[in-house]
Design a protein around this motif. Sequence first.
Motif, short mmCIF file in Angstrom:
data_model
loop_
_atom_site.label_atom_id
_atom_site.label_comp_id
_atom_site.label_asym_id
_atom_site.label_seq_id
_atom_site.Cartn_x
_atom_site.Cartn_y
_atom_site.Cartn_z
N LEU A 158 0.90 -1.22 0.09
CA LEU A 158 0.08 0.02 -0.05
C LEU A 158 0.94 1.26 0.08
O LEU A 158 1.70 1.27 0.97
N ARG A 159 0.51 2.08 -0.85
CA ARG A 159 1.18 3.27 -1.09
C ARG A 159 0.79 4.49 -0.06
O ARG A 159 -0.47 4.74 0.08
N HIS A 160 1.79 5.39 0.39
CA HIS A 160 1.00 6.27 1.37
C HIS A 160 0.07 7.33 0.79
O HIS A 160 -0.59 8.04 1.30
N ALA A 161 0.63 7.67 -0.45
CA ALA A 161 -0.27 8.62 -1.22
C ALA A 161 -1.67 8.08 -1.54
O ALA A 161 -2.55 8.87 -1.44
N ASP A 162 -1.89 6.67 -1.46
CA ASP A 162 -3.17 6.36 -1.80
C ASP A 162 -4.19 6.38 -0.49
O ASP A 162 -5.27 6.79 -0.39
N ILE A 163 -3.19 6.14 0.67
CA ILE A 163 -3.97 6.45 2.08
C ILE A 163 -4.42 7.92 1.91
O ILE A 163 -5.75 8.15 2.43
N THR A 164 -3.49 8.62 1.85
CA THR A 164 -4.00 10.28 1.82
C THR A 164 -5.15 10.50 0.79
O THR A 164 -6.02 11.34 1.39
N ARG A 165 -5.08 9.94 -0.34
CA ARG A 165 -6.09 10.42 -1.21
C ARG A 165 -7.40 9.79 -0.67
O ARG A 165 -8.44 10.39 -1.02
N LEU A 166 -7.48 8.69 -0.34
CA LEU A 166 -8.63 8.00 0.36
C LEU A 166 -9.28 8.79 1.32
O LEU A 166 -10.42 9.02 1.27
N ILE A 167 -8.52 9.10 2.36
CA ILE A 167 -8.83 10.13 3.37
C ILE A 167 -9.55 11.30 2.88
O ILE A 167 -10.75 11.92 3.31
N GLU A 168 -8.67 11.91 2.18
CA GLU A 168 -9.20 13.38 1.55
C GLU A 168 -10.42 13.41 0.77
O GLU A 168 -11.14 14.25 0.76
N GLN A 212 -26.24 2.34 0.57
CA GLN A 212 -25.29 3.57 0.44
C GLN A 212 -24.40 3.50 -0.85
O GLN A 212 -24.50 2.17 -1.50
N TYR A 213 -23.88 4.39 -1.24
CA TYR A 213 -23.23 4.25 -2.60
C TYR A 213 -21.62 4.74 -2.52
O TYR A 213 -21.37 6.01 -2.58
N PRO A 214 -20.82 3.78 -1.87
CA PRO A 214 -19.44 4.25 -1.54
C PRO A 214 -18.81 4.91 -2.62
O PRO A 214 -19.01 4.35 -4.02
N LEU A 215 -17.87 5.67 -2.47
CA LEU A 215 -17.24 6.60 -3.64
C LEU A 215 -15.89 5.71 -3.65
O LEU A 215 -15.30 5.22 -3.08
N LEU A 216 -15.81 5.40 -5.34
CA LEU A 216 -14.56 4.72 -5.84
C LEU A 216 -13.47 5.75 -5.71
O LEU A 216 -13.48 6.64 -6.72
N VAL A 217 -12.33 5.54 -5.25
CA VAL A 217 -11.26 6.35 -5.15
C VAL A 217 -10.13 5.48 -6.17
O VAL A 217 -9.62 4.47 -5.43
N GLU A 218 -9.56 6.16 -7.18
CA GLU A 218 -8.90 5.22 -7.93
C GLU A 218 -7.41 5.12 -6.95
O GLU A 218 -6.75 6.03 -6.69
N GLY A 219 -6.92 3.80 -6.94
CA GLY A 219 -5.62 3.50 -6.12
C GLY A 219 -4.59 3.15 -7.29
O GLY A 219 -4.70 3.30 -8.46
N SER A 220 -3.50 2.43 -6.66
CA SER A 220 -2.48 2.05 -7.66
C SER A 220 -2.46 0.55 -8.07
O SER A 220 -2.95 -0.16 -7.10
N GLU A 221 -1.98 0.39 -9.04
CA GLU A 221 -2.16 -0.86 -9.58
C GLU A 221 -1.35 -2.17 -8.55
O GLU A 221 -1.68 -3.12 -8.41
N ASP A 222 -0.06 -1.65 -8.15
CA ASP A 222 0.53 -2.47 -7.47
C ASP A 222 0.19 -2.72 -6.00
O ASP A 222 0.99 -3.23 -5.19
N ASN A 223 -1.02 -2.21 -5.48
CA ASN A 223 -1.44 -2.37 -4.30
C ASN A 223 -2.23 -3.92 -4.47
O ASN A 223 -3.23 -3.91 -3.98
N LEU A 224 -1.24 -4.84 -4.57
CA LEU A 224 -2.15 -6.11 -4.72
C LEU A 224 -2.10 -6.83 -3.52
O LEU A 224 -1.58 -6.33 -2.49
#
Length: 248
Positions: free
Chosen positions: A115-125, A201-213
């Motif tokens: 998991l990339r830190h940038a993806d955590i930040t983007r998801l929270i924001e 509910q309709y959760p928001l899809l936040v695009e993450g990184s392909e390598d978060n396997l």
Amino acid sequence: MTTEALYCVVPAAGRGARMGGDLPKQYLPLAGKPLLQHTLERLLGHPRIAGVVVALAAADPHWPALRLPAGKPLLTVTGGSERADSVLAGLHRLLELGVPATQCVLVHDAARPCLRHADITRLIELAVPAGGGLLAVPLRDTLKRADAQQRCIATEPRESRWRAQTPQLFPLGALRAALEAAQRAQCIVTDEAMAMELAGQYPLLVEGSEDNLKVTTPADLVLAEHLLADSDAGPVWAVGRGAADGAR
């Protein structure tokens, strides 16, 4: 923009049967450490993660051997036979700690160590103001439908199709209610977003990184080791038993 730090629940009570072998996959060696240790270091090393609750199998003999990050709360609870059981146990522990039911929490797979830190930040924001969401990746491959003999019988449209990842983020109380409702309906949900969908509910899809396997097969383990070598996780918290000792 939200600035509060949030707790994360990590369900880690499963065995990962598709991996094979006697050792649960979350404890398999990966780049010199157990897989689960990489995952926890990623989470606890992020400034927007307040702490982590790990749901373990009863009398888990492997957990005490982990060298865990210190400096933030790292708590354990006993999980269950299904993912939802483990997540619920973690949510109940957070409520006992006094975390408000209105506060958002994250849920992350134990077997996603890249998991990339940038993806955590983007998801929270993005997901906190949207009332909940999850990391996901749009499908880019051509999809085929197969028959019982594994022959192609149709090509499926890939537009509007996404591969769900974790973390997934929802208000604590709403997620608990959705998971409990699914249990009462005897519906096995495969992720938290599914429970929220069933609750209307309709959760928001936040695009993450392909390598978060998600490590599922031996080949995934090899790939994860290569990905970790090119990781952007940054420095992790000081290694030691620290907060983990008093939390167990």
